[in-house]
Design a protein around this motif. Structure first.
Motif, PDB file in Angstrom:
ATOM      1  N   ALA A 103      22.675  -4.507   6.932  1.00  0.00           N
ATOM      2  CA  ALA A 103      24.016  -4.147   7.390  1.00  0.00           C
ATOM      3  C   ALA A 103      25.065  -4.378   6.303  1.00  0.00           C
ATOM      4  O   ALA A 103      26.195  -3.912   6.427  1.00  0.00           O
ATOM      5  CB  ALA A 103      24.387  -4.951   8.638  1.00  0.00           C
ATOM      6  N   ALA A 104      24.676  -5.087   5.230  1.00  0.00           N
ATOM      7  CA  ALA A 104      25.649  -5.411   4.186  1.00  0.00           C
ATOM      8  C   ALA A 104      25.555  -4.489   2.979  1.00  0.00           C
ATOM      9  O   ALA A 104      26.537  -4.291   2.261  1.00  0.00           O
ATOM     10  CB  ALA A 104      25.454  -6.860   3.730  1.00  0.00           C
ATOM     11  N   CYS A 105      24.371  -3.909   2.759  1.00  0.00           N
ATOM     12  CA  CYS A 105      24.187  -3.068   1.576  1.00  0.00           C
ATOM     13  C   CYS A 105      22.998  -2.146   1.800  1.00  0.00           C
ATOM     14  O   CYS A 105      22.015  -2.526   2.446  1.00  0.00           O
ATOM     15  CB  CYS A 105      23.943  -3.944   0.340  1.00  0.00           C
ATOM     16  SG  CYS A 105      23.739  -3.019  -1.205  1.00  0.00           S
ATOM     17  N   CYS A 106      23.080  -0.943   1.268  1.00  0.00           N
ATOM     18  CA  CYS A 106      21.942  -0.015   1.314  1.00  0.00           C
ATOM     19  C   CYS A 106      20.746  -0.671   0.640  1.00  0.00           C
ATOM     20  O   CYS A 106      20.851  -1.171  -0.484  1.00  0.00           O
ATOM     21  CB  CYS A 106      22.309   1.281   0.598  1.00  0.00           C
ATOM     22  SG  CYS A 106      20.910   2.402   0.326  1.00  0.00           S
ATOM     23  N   PHE A 107      19.607  -0.677   1.312  1.00  0.00           N
ATOM     24  CA  PHE A 107      18.441  -1.387   0.776  1.00  0.00           C
ATOM     25  C   PHE A 107      17.963  -0.786  -0.543  1.00  0.00           C
ATOM     26  O   PHE A 107      17.398  -1.492  -1.397  1.00  0.00           O
ATOM     27  CB  PHE A 107      17.308  -1.410   1.802  1.00  0.00           C
ATOM     28  CG  PHE A 107      16.456  -0.169   1.837  1.00  0.00           C
ATOM     29  CD1 PHE A 107      15.311  -0.068   1.064  1.00  0.00           C
ATOM     30  CD2 PHE A 107      16.798   0.911   2.659  1.00  0.00           C
ATOM     31  CE1 PHE A 107      14.524   1.075   1.092  1.00  0.00           C
ATOM     32  CE2 PHE A 107      16.015   2.049   2.692  1.00  0.00           C
ATOM     33  CZ  PHE A 107      14.871   2.132   1.904  1.00  0.00           C
ATOM     34  N   ASP A 134      10.749  -0.361  -2.612  1.00  0.00           N
ATOM     35  CA  ASP A 134      11.141  -0.832  -1.278  1.00  0.00           C
ATOM     36  C   ASP A 134      11.362  -2.348  -1.206  1.00  0.00           C
ATOM     37  O   ASP A 134      11.347  -2.910  -0.111  1.00  0.00           O
ATOM     38  CB  ASP A 134      10.098  -0.419  -0.234  1.00  0.00           C
ATOM     39  CG  ASP A 134      10.338   0.983   0.313  1.00  0.00           C
ATOM     40  OD1 ASP A 134      11.465   1.496   0.156  1.00  0.00           O
ATOM     41  OD2 ASP A 134       9.394   1.568   0.880  1.00  0.00           O
ATOM     42  N   VAL A 135      11.597  -3.002  -2.335  1.00  0.00           N
ATOM     43  CA  VAL A 135      11.789  -4.451  -2.269  1.00  0.00           C
ATOM     44  C   VAL A 135      13.005  -4.810  -1.424  1.00  0.00           C
ATOM     45  O   VAL A 135      13.057  -5.882  -0.810  1.00  0.00           O
ATOM     46  CB  VAL A 135      11.907  -5.094  -3.675  1.00  0.00           C
ATOM     47  CG1 VAL A 135      10.599  -4.963  -4.442  1.00  0.00           C
ATOM     48  CG2 VAL A 135      13.069  -4.510  -4.466  1.00  0.00           C
ATOM     49  N   GLY A 136      13.983  -3.907  -1.337  1.00  0.00           N
ATOM     50  CA  GLY A 136      15.174  -4.162  -0.535  1.00  0.00           C
ATOM     51  C   GLY A 136      14.913  -4.164   0.958  1.00  0.00           C
ATOM     52  O   GLY A 136      15.758  -4.628   1.733  1.00  0.00           O
ATOM     53  N   VAL A 137      13.731  -3.663   1.381  1.00  0.00           N
ATOM     54  CA  VAL A 137      13.375  -3.697   2.798  1.00  0.00           C
ATOM     55  C   VAL A 137      13.200  -5.149   3.262  1.00  0.00           C
ATOM     56  O   VAL A 137      13.482  -5.473   4.416  1.00  0.00           O
ATOM     57  CB  VAL A 137      12.088  -2.876   3.046  1.00  0.00           C
ATOM     58  CG1 VAL A 137      11.555  -3.093   4.450  1.00  0.00           C
ATOM     59  CG2 VAL A 137      12.360  -1.393   2.808  1.00  0.00           C
ATOM     60  N   ALA A 159       0.827  -1.204   0.000  1.00  0.00           N
ATOM     61  CA  ALA A 159       0.000   0.000   0.000  1.00  0.00           C
ATOM     62  C   ALA A 159       0.862   1.255   0.000  1.00  0.00           C
ATOM     63  O   ALA A 159       0.544   2.246  -0.679  1.00  0.00           O
ATOM     64  CB  ALA A 159      -0.940  -0.007   1.205  1.00  0.00           C
ATOM     65  N   HIS A 160       1.958   1.248   0.755  1.00  0.00           N
ATOM     66  CA  HIS A 160       2.877   2.396   0.759  1.00  0.00           C
ATOM     67  C   HIS A 160       3.423   2.656  -0.640  1.00  0.00           C
ATOM     68  O   HIS A 160       3.484   3.812  -1.084  1.00  0.00           O
ATOM     69  CB  HIS A 160       4.031   2.150   1.734  1.00  0.00           C
ATOM     70  CG  HIS A 160       5.228   3.018   1.502  1.00  0.00           C
ATOM     71  ND1 HIS A 160       5.199   4.402   1.633  1.00  0.00           N
ATOM     72  CD2 HIS A 160       6.510   2.708   1.117  1.00  0.00           C
ATOM     73  CE1 HIS A 160       6.393   4.902   1.359  1.00  0.00           C
ATOM     74  NE2 HIS A 160       7.191   3.895   1.032  1.00  0.00           N
ATOM     75  N   CYS A 161       3.816   1.614  -1.321  1.00  0.00           N
ATOM     76  CA  CYS A 161       4.390   1.793  -2.658  1.00  0.00           C
ATOM     77  C   CYS A 161       3.342   2.229  -3.674  1.00  0.00           C
ATOM     78  O   CYS A 161       3.635   3.006  -4.585  1.00  0.00           O
ATOM     79  CB  CYS A 161       5.075   0.502  -3.099  1.00  0.00           C
ATOM     80  SG  CYS A 161       6.548   0.121  -2.117  1.00  0.00           S
ATOM     81  N   LEU A 162       2.101   1.769  -3.489  1.00  0.00           N
ATOM     82  CA  LEU A 162       1.022   2.230  -4.357  1.00  0.00           C
ATOM     83  C   LEU A 162       0.738   3.707  -4.112  1.00  0.00           C
ATOM     84  O   LEU A 162       0.540   4.485  -5.058  1.00  0.00           O
ATOM     85  CB  LEU A 162      -0.234   1.392  -4.108  1.00  0.00           C
ATOM     86  CG  LEU A 162      -1.401   1.619  -5.070  1.00  0.00           C
ATOM     87  CD1 LEU A 162      -0.994   1.362  -6.514  1.00  0.00           C
ATOM     88  CD2 LEU A 162      -2.583   0.719  -4.680  1.00  0.00           C
ATOM     89  N   ARG A 163       0.739   4.117  -2.847  1.00  0.00           N
ATOM     90  CA  ARG A 163       0.563   5.549  -2.541  1.00  0.00           C
ATOM     91  C   ARG A 163       1.722   6.365  -3.099  1.00  0.00           C
ATOM     92  O   ARG A 163       1.529   7.502  -3.552  1.00  0.00           O
ATOM     93  CB  ARG A 163       0.461   5.769  -1.021  1.00  0.00           C
ATOM     94  CG  ARG A 163      -0.840   5.291  -0.407  1.00  0.00           C
ATOM     95  CD  ARG A 163      -0.976   5.795   1.029  1.00  0.00           C
ATOM     96  NE  ARG A 163       0.137   5.407   1.882  1.00  0.00           N
ATOM     97  CZ  ARG A 163       0.240   4.255   2.517  1.00  0.00           C
ATOM     98  NH1 ARG A 163      -0.716   3.339   2.401  1.00  0.00           N
ATOM     99  NH2 ARG A 163       1.279   3.991   3.289  1.00  0.00           N
ATOM    100  N   THR A 164       2.912   5.802  -3.058  1.00  0.00           N
ATOM    101  CA  THR A 164       4.064   6.505  -3.628  1.00  0.00           C
ATOM    102  C   THR A 164       3.801   6.848  -5.089  1.00  0.00           C
ATOM    103  O   THR A 164       4.093   7.969  -5.546  1.00  0.00           O
ATOM    104  CB  THR A 164       5.335   5.641  -3.507  1.00  0.00           C
ATOM    105  OG1 THR A 164       5.671   5.487  -2.121  1.00  0.00           O
ATOM    106  CG2 THR A 164       6.515   6.261  -4.242  1.00  0.00           C
TER     107      THR A 164
END
Length: 261
Positions: A112-116, A100-103, A67-72
């Motif tokens: 901790a290994a890579c920026c999401f 936000d798939v990296g979340v 829903a957040h990504c749809l609102r985006t």
């Protein structure tokens, strides 16, 4: 991040917060009057590219993050209409819905290994490229990777990259919300509810992030900490109050004898 990049991120956060205050002042002075937009006019084309992006996003998200990504997408498109920004709906939708798939650390790997944002951009690019989408895959990946800059200037990046940052920061921080007509905002949140948004992000933000990454620095600066009523919720509350008052006036008018009207 380099020292210059860190300074740029701090400046972008300050700029975003100032933009919220400036837009609110302009709205109260009657200088911001966005037009109402029917959400269905913003629906992206039903293409294989859009369907492939949707499929990847749905495989990575909870309902709340979806829903957040749809609102985006909708918020970015609505601000674009006000600011006169032209964009490709397919490209922007794919980038917004996958940003936000990296979340999801099962998809993007440990924070901790890579920026999401980088991991999400790379994975989305790879997924769409494997589906045969070529250069568009790269453009979507780039838009996802840059959105954690918070401010993505139109004169330096494609408009779709700018709008992913615009839509995401509108939902998270309330930036640009006064450039969206209130009933259009309410319709968007009805279609994609904000319930549980910050509870969903909380566990992710509390985890260790890559030292020196944009997320780590923003958490360190307290960027995601609540400071009173969220601007989006404030506008929605005002709209609900206005709707209630209008309904009450209509009820009074219908109850008034004809001789007194």
């Amino acid at each position: 991040m380099s020292a210059d990049e860190t300074i740029a991120l701090v400046r972008n956060l300050a700029s975003l917060r100032a933009e919220i205050v400036f837009d609110e002042a302009r709205y109260r002075l009657g200088l911001l009057r966005p037009a109402r937009i029917e959400l269905d006019t913003l629906t992206p084309p039903d293409t294989q590219f859009v369907r492939d992006a949707d499929e990847f996003a749905r495989s990575a998200y909870s309902d709340v993050l979806w829903a957040h990504c749809l609102r985006t997408y909708y918020f970015g498109a609505q601000v674009a209409a006000f600011d006169g920004i032209k964009f490709d709906r397919e490209l922007f939708y794919a980038a917004a819905i996958c940003h936000d798939v990296g979340v999801n650390e099962e998809v993007g790997g440990p924070a901790a290994a890579c920026c999401f944002a980088h991991s999400g951009g790379r994975l989305t690019c790879e997924r769409l490229a494997n589906k045969g989408h070529g250069e568009w895959s790269v453009r979507v990946g780039d838009a996802i990777s840059t959105h954690m800059n918070l401010v993505v200037p139109r004169d330096q990046y494609p408009s779709e990259s700018t709008l992913v940052a615009v839509g995401a920061t509108c939902d998270i921080f309330g930036a640009y919300v006064r450039r969206i007509e209130p009933t259009t905002l309410a319709a968007t949140v009805e279609r994609a509810p904000r319930t549980g948004l910050f509870e969903a992000f909380g566990p992710f933000l509390s985890k260790p992030h890559l030292d020196g990454s944009r997320t780590a620095l923003l958490v360190q600066m307290g960027a995601f900490e609540s400071n009173g009523t969220h601007p989006v919720e404030s506008v929605l509350a005002s709209q609900r109050s206005a709707d209630a008052n209008n309904a009450a006036e209509q009820d009074m008018g219908s109850a008034m004898p004809l001789s007194e009207r």
